[in-house]
Design an enzyme around this catalytic site. Structure first.
Site, PDB file in Angstrom:
ATOM      1  CB  CYS A  81       7.123   0.313  -6.838  1.00 58.63           C
ATOM      2  SG  CYS A  81       5.534  -0.236  -7.318  1.00 58.63           S
ATOM      3  CG  HIS A  83       2.814  -2.858  -8.865  1.00 58.39           C
ATOM      4  ND1 HIS A  83       2.265  -2.076  -7.816  1.00 58.39           N
ATOM      5  CD2 HIS A  83       2.509  -4.112  -8.785  1.00 58.39           C
ATOM      6  CE1 HIS A  83       1.534  -3.172  -7.204  1.00 58.39           C
ATOM      7  NE2 HIS A  83       1.789  -4.299  -7.517  1.00 58.39           N
TER       8      HIS A  83
END
Length: 192
Positions: A81, A83
């Site tokens: 991911c 993020h």
């Protein structure tokens, strides 16, 4: 293709260890920066690669053959991911309605691996798989369903260890609700 700078990654990991109050030189951590650098080289090996290359050259359908749906279920993948730089791991299901050509079945998982091997979000990954398959094969329809568990949800914040996220991308003939529903049923049933 971009090359991963392992030395820079190792130096950054050593700095992170120091920043959390650890001694990066202590036994048990002394080789961690290099191991993380090797892992990152693998995790992000898809950066700069064209995933369509993994599909190879489409093979023309033989005379008299018409291909209906081609459905590959339960293709395992892993990504990171973008993020939190934490992994998400899941299963891809990919269906396509060929035009005049097909691709080798083993090539679709390779294409997914390339797209997943870069900082990602699941929603974009789902769209990229569908778009790559359409562009490389001129498929009349594509449906991609990803079901993944995200470490940013399972191990931090909400800590929902059993939760998964499902994303869907449909193109062409599979944007029609009945065709899409039939494929979703086949994916869920596990029996074609």
């Amino acid at each position: 293709m971009s090359a991963v700078d392992r030395d820079r990654i190792a130096a950054a990991v050593a700095e992170i260890l120091a920043a959390i109050g650890e001694d990066p030189a202590r036994p048990g951590l002394e080789t961690t920066p290099a191991r993380v650098a090797e892992a990152y080289a693998e995790f992000f090996s898809g950066i700069g690669r064209d995933a369509a290359d993994d599909l190879g050259d489409p093979v023309p359908l033989e005379d008299g053959l018409t291909a209906e749906t081609v459905l590959l279920r339960d293709i395992e993948f892993r990504s990171v991911c973008e993020h939190h730089l934490l992994p998400f791991i899941g299963t891809a299901h990919v269906a396509y309605l060929p035009g005049d050509t097909v691709v080798g079945l083993g090539r679709i998982p390779r294409m997914i691996e390339t797209l997943a091997s870069r900082p990602q979000v699941q929603e974009r990954l789902t769209e990229q798989i569908a778009d790559t398959l359409v562009a490389a094969t001129a498929a009349r329809g594509v449906l991609v369903v990803l079901d993944a568990s995200h470490a940013c949800v399972t191990t931090r914040g909400a800590r929902q260890s059993g939760s998964t996220t499902v994303t869907v991308a449909a193109r062409g003939a599979y944007t029609e609700p009945a065709a899409r529903a039939e494929l979703i049923t086949l994916i869920g049933r596990g029996v074609a």
